[in-house]
Design a protein around this motif. Structure first.
Motif, short mmCIF file in Angstrom:
data_model
loop_
_atom_site.label_atom_id
_atom_site.label_comp_id
_atom_site.label_asym_id
_atom_site.label_seq_id
_atom_site.Cartn_x
_atom_site.Cartn_y
_atom_site.Cartn_z
N PHE A 1 1.12 -1.53 -0.14
CA PHE A 1 -0.17 0.11 0.12
C PHE A 1 0.88 1.01 -0.26
N SER A 2 2.35 1.20 -0.01
CA SER A 2 3.02 2.37 -0.27
C SER A 2 2.88 3.19 -1.37
N THR A 3 2.72 4.04 -1.67
CA THR A 3 2.52 5.39 -2.50
C THR A 3 4.12 5.73 -3.58
N GLU A 4 4.97 5.45 -3.14
CA GLU A 4 5.95 5.68 -4.02
C GLU A 4 7.20 5.25 -4.74
N PRO A 5 7.36 6.13 -5.79
CA PRO A 5 8.09 5.31 -6.72
C PRO A 5 8.99 3.90 -6.45
N THR A 6 9.70 4.00 -5.09
CA THR A 6 10.36 3.30 -4.65
C THR A 6 9.97 2.50 -3.77
N LEU A 7 11.05 1.33 -3.59
CA LEU A 7 9.99 0.46 -2.22
C LEU A 7 11.30 -0.83 -1.74
N GLU A 8 11.46 -0.07 -0.71
CA GLU A 8 12.93 -1.41 0.26
C GLU A 8 11.65 -2.12 0.86
N VAL A 9 12.93 -3.37 0.55
CA VAL A 9 12.52 -5.00 0.66
C VAL A 9 13.81 -5.59 1.27
N PHE A 10 13.01 -6.44 3.02
CA PHE A 10 14.26 -6.80 2.97
C PHE A 10 13.76 -8.35 3.82
N THR A 11 13.14 -8.64 2.74
CA THR A 11 13.03 -10.79 2.89
C THR A 11 12.35 -10.53 1.36
N SER A 12 11.89 -11.99 1.92
CA SER A 12 12.14 -12.84 0.58
C SER A 12 9.94 -12.31 0.07
N GLY A 13 10.08 -12.63 -1.53
CA GLY A 13 8.28 -12.49 -1.21
C GLY A 13 8.56 -12.58 -2.97
N ILE A 14 6.68 -11.80 -3.41
CA ILE A 14 6.86 -11.85 -4.64
C ILE A 14 6.03 -9.82 -4.26
N TYR A 15 7.36 -8.93 -5.09
CA TYR A 15 6.05 -7.71 -4.41
C TYR A 15 6.13 -7.30 -6.36
N SER A 16 4.79 -6.27 -5.95
CA SER A 16 4.11 -6.43 -7.43
C SER A 16 3.84 -4.63 -6.81
N VAL A 17 4.14 -4.00 -8.30
CA VAL A 17 3.10 -2.18 -8.05
C VAL A 17 2.71 -1.95 -9.28
N THR A 18 0.99 -1.57 -8.59
CA THR A 18 0.68 -1.07 -10.57
C THR A 18 0.69 0.76 -10.42
N LEU A 19 1.03 0.63 -11.98
CA LEU A 19 1.04 2.00 -11.91
C LEU A 19 0.55 2.04 -12.77
N SER A 20 0.09 3.48 -12.49
CA SER A 20 -1.32 4.23 -13.54
C SER A 20 -1.18 5.74 -13.59
N ASN A 21 -1.88 6.42 -14.82
CA ASN A 21 -2.33 7.56 -14.95
C ASN A 21 -3.47 7.97 -15.86
N GLY A 22 -3.69 9.00 -16.68
CA GLY A 22 -4.76 9.02 -16.94
C GLY A 22 -5.21 8.40 -18.02
N CYS A 23 -4.00 7.56 -18.52
CA CYS A 23 -4.44 7.61 -20.02
C CYS A 23 -3.81 5.50 -20.24
N ASP A 24 -3.29 4.73 -19.10
CA ASP A 24 -2.93 3.20 -18.85
C ASP A 24 -3.03 3.08 -17.57
N THR A 25 -3.05 2.00 -16.74
CA THR A 25 -2.69 1.38 -15.62
C THR A 25 -1.48 0.03 -16.07
N ILE A 26 -0.55 -0.07 -15.98
CA ILE A 26 0.61 -1.10 -15.43
C ILE A 26 0.68 -1.56 -14.67
N THR A 27 1.14 -3.27 -14.54
CA THR A 27 1.20 -4.37 -13.05
C THR A 27 2.28 -5.24 -13.85
N ALA A 28 3.10 -4.66 -13.06
CA ALA A 28 4.54 -5.65 -12.58
C ALA A 28 4.97 -6.34 -11.28
#
Length: 154
Positions: free
Chosen positions: A28-55
């Motif tokens: 639920f963080s909303t910064e462009p970067t995320l500091e990760v300390f443990t294993s796992g699958i981390y996903s981010v969704t980027l959206s603007n007025g035209c498109d939404t992308i999830t990675a």
């Protein structure tokens, strides 16, 4: 996929060159970067007025303090090169046991000291199975076990 060492972190960077991008990480963080300390699958969704992308990115955590390596072959021929079989490491161990077995399951070597290595004396050329149990002094983990095989070349 990326590896991080135990106790360390990595920065996942989803910065977009586009303007007005909103970031929504899995935590639920909303910064462009995320500091990760443990294993796992981390996903981010980027959206603007035209498109939404999830990675997403999978992070694996590994023990970088204590690397334990065993060669897969050795040649006990007395030439001073690769004459003995044992662990290659810079770590200290507790409760160390190395056992080597022939193809019929008979134990042909045992050591409770990682400095005492196998010279292959009295065994024919062939493949042998090894099993090591140990506790790493540097990483503070409990009992670990690894297995493998080694070829004796004459």
């Amino acid at each position: 996929d990326t590896f991080i060492c135990e106790g360390e972190s990595i920065i996942l960077d989803a910065t977009s060159p586009l303007s007005d991008v909103q970031y929504h990480w899995i935590d639920f963080s909303t910064e462009p970067t995320l500091e990760v300390f443990t294993s796992g699958i981390y996903s981010v969704t980027l959206s603007n007025g035209c498109d939404t992308i999830t990675a997403s990115q999978e992070i694996f955590e590994k023990d970088c303090d204590c690397v334990l390596y065993f060669p897969n072959a050795f040649s006990p021929n007395g030439d001073g090169h690769n004459d003995r079989f044992g662990p290659i490491t810079t770590c200290a161990f507790a409760n160390y046991e190395l056992r080597i077995y022939n193809r019929w399951g008979k134990e042909v070597f045992y050591s409770a000291d990682p400095r005492v290595t196998w010279d292959g004396e009295g065994v024919p050329e062939g493949v042998y199975v090894w099993r090591v149990q140990f506790e790493g002094m540097l990483n503070g983990h409990g009992l670990a076990e690894r297995t493998g095989s080694v070829v004796v070349i004459r």
